[in-house]
Design a protein around this motif. Structure first.
Motif, mmCIF file in Angstrom:
data_model
loop_
_atom_site.group_PDB
_atom_site.id
_atom_site.type_symbol
_atom_site.label_atom_id
_atom_site.label_comp_id
_atom_site.label_asym_id
_atom_site.label_seq_id
_atom_site.Cartn_x
_atom_site.Cartn_y
_atom_site.Cartn_z
ATOM 1 N N LEU A 157 38.898 46.850 43.695
ATOM 2 C CA LEU A 157 39.255 45.578 44.219
ATOM 3 C C LEU A 157 39.770 44.239 43.358
ATOM 4 O O LEU A 157 40.665 43.704 43.750
ATOM 5 N N HIS A 158 39.001 44.339 42.107
ATOM 6 C CA HIS A 158 39.356 43.394 41.332
ATOM 7 C C HIS A 158 40.829 43.613 40.730
ATOM 8 O O HIS A 158 41.485 42.813 40.818
ATOM 9 N N ASP A 159 41.210 44.854 40.276
ATOM 10 C CA ASP A 159 42.582 45.194 39.842
ATOM 11 C C ASP A 159 43.571 44.869 41.068
ATOM 12 O O ASP A 159 44.681 44.274 40.664
ATOM 13 N N LEU B 217 43.087 42.450 43.351
ATOM 14 C CA LEU B 217 43.193 40.835 43.340
ATOM 15 C C LEU B 217 43.923 40.461 42.048
ATOM 16 O O LEU B 217 44.891 39.473 42.488
ATOM 17 N N TRP C 209 35.800 47.413 40.989
ATOM 18 C CA TRP C 209 36.977 47.065 40.001
ATOM 19 C C TRP C 209 38.262 47.420 40.615
ATOM 20 O O TRP C 209 39.296 46.989 39.983
#
Lengths: 109, 109
Positions: free
Chosen positions: B51-53, B55, B49
């Motif tokens: 990494l998601h944030d 991106l 998450w």
């Protein structure tokens, strides 16, 4: 199916907790591997944003999925069994009525 | 600074287009590398998450950044120079007034 009326014994709660933790750990490990694989072949901006979309979808899905309220457990377990993150064997120790409902739900959805 | 009143010759438009494409390509390559590196050390859901944030933030930032309208170009170039995605040398061929404004903006923000 009146799942909210089911009683969960202390032993069953422990089995449920352990099963959820096991499935969760497997699903996260699987997801980590998928993201690593996808990341290793990233090249373009489109690839980046596809990875971003993929993570957005997984995050949304996972946020609601591992609901450990007793009223949700049968549905949660049927999903996890159906998706392959858990086997019915790993729910051994739950009473026969619960196992039978989980199996029935697995076939219904 | 009346950037909207500046005239861009055909040659200058070509230089601007090329410079934007160059900087964009560099920034995306850099981002791909960062994401690959982060993905290779993923382990937990928190890592996923994060990494998601990361991106999400980059996507939001990049969506508005490479604005190629003439009225925005001086600001775009000053940001790109400041961030190191473009050097002033690569804008050679723009008239002296534009280069001087870009340099001034680079120092201001």
């Amino acid at each position: 199916m009146h799942t909210s009326e089911l009683q969960w014994s202390t032993e069953e709660k422990a089995i449920a907790k352990e099963a959820i933790a096991t499935a969760y750990s497997r699903e996260i490990s699987g997801l980590v591997q998928v993201v690593r694989d996808r990341a290793s072949s990233l090249n373009s901006m489109d690839d980046l944003w596809q990875l971003h979309d993929f993570l957005s979808a997984r995050r949304h899905e996972l946020d609601g999925k591992y609901d450990d309220r007793e009223s949700a457990l049968l549905f949660v377990f049927s999903s996890l069994v159906k998706e392959g993150w858990l086997s019915l064997d790993e729910l051994e120790g739950l009473d026969a009525a619960k196992l039978s409902k989980i199996t029935a739900l697995t076939r219904m959805f």
